[in-house]
Design an enzyme around this catalytic site. Sequence first.
Site, PDB file in Angstrom:
ATOM      1  N   LYS A 173       0.804  -1.124   0.069  1.00  0.00           N
ATOM      2  CA  LYS A 173       0.111  -0.110  -0.037  1.00  0.00           C
ATOM      3  C   LYS A 173       0.959   1.213   0.068  1.00  0.00           C
ATOM      4  O   LYS A 173       1.440   1.617   1.150  1.00  0.00           O
ATOM      5  CB  LYS A 173      -0.926   0.061   1.011  1.00  0.00           C
ATOM      6  N   CYS A 281      13.860  10.449   6.783  1.00  0.00           N
ATOM      7  CA  CYS A 281      13.915  10.106   8.018  1.00  0.00           C
ATOM      8  C   CYS A 281      15.087  10.258   8.759  1.00  0.00           C
ATOM      9  O   CYS A 281      15.341  10.316  10.154  1.00  0.00           O
ATOM     10  CB  CYS A 281      13.238   8.757   8.423  1.00  0.00           C
TER      11      CYS A 281
HETATM   12  P1  NAD Z   1       2.429   8.856   7.124  1.00  0.00           P
HETATM   13  O1  NAD Z   1       2.404   8.410   8.462  1.00  0.00           O
HETATM   14  O2  NAD Z   1       1.313  10.203   7.052  1.00  0.00           O
HETATM   15  O3  NAD Z   1       1.821   8.041   5.960  1.00  0.00           O
HETATM   16  C1  NAD Z   1       2.410   6.752   5.932  1.00  0.00           C
HETATM   17  C2  NAD Z   1       1.650   5.565   5.375  1.00  0.00           C
HETATM   18  O4  NAD Z   1       0.552   5.608   6.255  1.00  0.00           O
HETATM   19  C3  NAD Z   1       0.988   6.075   3.974  1.00  0.00           C
HETATM   20  O5  NAD Z   1       0.853   4.894   3.105  1.00  0.00           O
HETATM   21  C4  NAD Z   1      -0.441   6.616   4.245  1.00  0.00           C
HETATM   22  O6  NAD Z   1      -1.543   6.502   3.431  1.00  0.00           O
HETATM   23  C5  NAD Z   1      -0.822   5.796   5.447  1.00  0.00           C
HETATM   24  N1  NAD Z   1      -1.757   6.254   6.552  1.00  0.00           N
HETATM   25  C6  NAD Z   1      -1.910   7.953   6.936  1.00  0.00           C
HETATM   26  N2  NAD Z   1      -2.669   7.696   7.794  1.00  0.00           N
HETATM   27  C7  NAD Z   1      -3.051   6.727   7.735  1.00  0.00           C
HETATM   28  C8  NAD Z   1      -4.323   6.098   8.989  1.00  0.00           C
HETATM   29  N3  NAD Z   1      -4.979   7.222   9.837  1.00  0.00           N
HETATM   30  N4  NAD Z   1      -4.538   4.894   9.030  1.00  0.00           N
HETATM   31  C9  NAD Z   1      -3.814   3.937   8.204  1.00  0.00           C
HETATM   32  N5  NAD Z   1      -3.036   4.424   7.389  1.00  0.00           N
HETATM   33  C10 NAD Z   1      -2.655   5.602   7.286  1.00  0.00           C
HETATM   34  O7  NAD Z   1       3.927   9.197   6.548  1.00  0.00           O
HETATM   35  P2  NAD Z   1       4.300  10.298   5.313  1.00  0.00           P
HETATM   36  O8  NAD Z   1       3.812  11.776   5.602  1.00  0.00           O
HETATM   37  O9  NAD Z   1       4.239   9.529   4.371  1.00  0.00           O
HETATM   38  O10 NAD Z   1       5.859  10.254   5.731  1.00  0.00           O
HETATM   39  C11 NAD Z   1       6.680  10.931   6.489  1.00  0.00           C
HETATM   40  C12 NAD Z   1       7.035  10.204   7.974  1.00  0.00           C
HETATM   41  O11 NAD Z   1       7.511   9.160   7.651  1.00  0.00           O
HETATM   42  C13 NAD Z   1       7.770  11.066   8.755  1.00  0.00           C
HETATM   43  O12 NAD Z   1       7.490  11.124  10.157  1.00  0.00           O
HETATM   44  C14 NAD Z   1       9.179  10.396   8.599  1.00  0.00           C
HETATM   45  O13 NAD Z   1       9.989  10.212   9.705  1.00  0.00           O
HETATM   46  C15 NAD Z   1       8.627   9.023   8.616  1.00  0.00           C
HETATM   47  N6  NAD Z   1       9.607   8.000   8.056  1.00  0.00           N
HETATM   48  C16 NAD Z   1      10.490   7.023   8.953  1.00  0.00           C
HETATM   49  C17 NAD Z   1      11.380   6.247   8.385  1.00  0.00           C
HETATM   50  C18 NAD Z   1      12.139   5.516   9.230  1.00  0.00           C
HETATM   51  O14 NAD Z   1      12.843   4.447   8.488  1.00  0.00           O
HETATM   52  N7  NAD Z   1      11.780   5.449  10.451  1.00  0.00           N
HETATM   53  C19 NAD Z   1      11.660   6.357   7.049  1.00  0.00           C
HETATM   54  C20 NAD Z   1      10.924   7.182   6.189  1.00  0.00           C
HETATM   55  C21 NAD Z   1      10.027   8.072   6.605  1.00  0.00           C
END
Ligand code: NAD
Length: 503
Positions: A173, A281
């Site tokens: 997804k 990240c």
């Molecule tokens: P996000 O949490 O908004 O979304 C991530 C995924 O979750 C997406 O596929 C989204 O559709 C889904 N999602 C969002 N809301 C949801 C909900 N309520 N219920 C179920 N699924 C849901 O993150 P983003 O804005 O796409 O990415 C940025 C974030 O990701 C930052 O916080 C960053 O630090 C983190 N990140 C972490 C790493 C790591 O390795 N720790 C790597 C890359 C990004």
Amino acid sequence: METVHNFINGQIAESSTERFGAVFNPATGEQTRQVVFSKAEEAEAAVAAAHAAFPAWKKTPPLRRARVMFKFKELLEANQDKLARLISNEHGKVYSDAVGELTRGLEVVEFACGIPHLQKGESSANVGSGVDSHSIMQPLGVCAGITPFNFPAMVPMWMFPIALATGNTFVLKPSEKDPSLGLMLAELLKEAGLPDGVFNVVNGDKEAVDVLLTDPRVQAVSFVGSTPIAEYIYSTASAHGKRCQALGGAKNHCVLMPDADLEMASGAIVGAGFGAAGERCMALSVVVAVGDETADKLVASLSESINKMRVGPGIVDGPENDMGPVISAQHRDKIVGYIDSGVEQGAKLVVDGRGCQVEGHDNGYFVGPTLFDDVTPDMTIYQDEIFGPVLSVVRVPDYQTALELINRHEYGNGSAIFTRDGETARQFSEDVLAGMVGVNVPIPVPMAFHSFGGWKRSIFGPLNVHGNDGVRFYTRMKTVTTRWPASVRLETHDSHFTMPTMG
Ligand code: NAD
């Protein structure tokens, strides 16, 4: 308007949803596509396809599964330009950074090519008289991956190459903000010879995700994204009996010691703070400078470099820009709001990225590189993950204060130290509460054959992604203890009621 649909059972599956998300080119602000927000039954269809494909794929010898990965690697290389352009157009990052992201993903594919060796398990002859033991690392079944916008190719490739190579089937997804890469990767896997149904893509939002978290056919969930969603994913998947690794947000600090090579450190800090517009990240967001003299020199050097940075679209005809736009208008406004709050709460704004204009791209989502000095731990810009091009300098009197500051922060993804002193570096590596540590390396992202993951509220679940942890995450260990008839015959009529010991 082009619609990004799903990929189920080896082909594009058109969704009948009436809910869509808009996909933009962040450099221009134009909507380029729409993505389906799949209905629950469409996510269930993807799971059903993966479930049906599992028995045959599980029985496919690891060597043959690895050959699909070899072919997939060749195809990724052959299509690099097309993939990198797509990443840049949907995410905004500059072209060479998109190529870098692809390379990092491809390295996990290379690692997965060695799966016949990695999945061998362990074996001991003569654990007892005439008794042997060996372990089998079996695939789990249907695995799901839910991925963020900031690495639309690399983060899915942290997951599925190892999941598929170990014999699992997969439902991805992707982020709804840059979903096209998921479908392209699916097409390439098919071209590489992956049987239909082994890899599926379902686009959407919470409705699709919730199916992946609760459907009893899904055995494991890998998530990468923000911490609040990671907590939700981990608790829901775990409550439904699934294995889960959920990687969350970050606030990466580096310590700048007075003895560091300041010129080298300053260059490295600018790249790590502002590359990909800070939407990594592992982006560096806080420099903890030890001593006022160190801090003064650093801020002077950083502001000089930052003022020379070129901000603009990710794909250009002439010399490449250093930094592209951020992902969306909302995210740009949120970052600007953080800069406002830093000023209101008393931080010293050294370079102001608000109101950044790029000629010919008036509607692009640009925020210029921003530098704050005199940031203190009570400020919102220090506490929150901003996920944008905003770098904070915190001044501390000594090393111990720097270490304690970092260890108190709720996140613990990456952390780095710049020093010429081996003992300080060694102490830091041992005592800092972070999962990935750099010594004179600003973004200590482990290579594919090591594992990636933070500590504290940057990860939920015991196993990191890729490397040996990745192989462990996608396999279940079974240990077989074997005794053959000659020795069985001797004891056929004996019953033993004590705990068996083999000696
Ligand atoms: P996000 O949490 O908004 O979304 C991530 C995924 O979750 C997406 O596929 C989204 O559709 C889904 N999602 C969002 N809301 C949801 C909900 N309520 N219920 C179920 N699924 C849901 O993150 P983003 O804005 O796409 O990415 C940025 C974030 O990701 C930052 O916080 C960053 O630090 C983190 N990140 C972490 C790493 C790591 O390795 N720790 C790597 C890359 C990004």
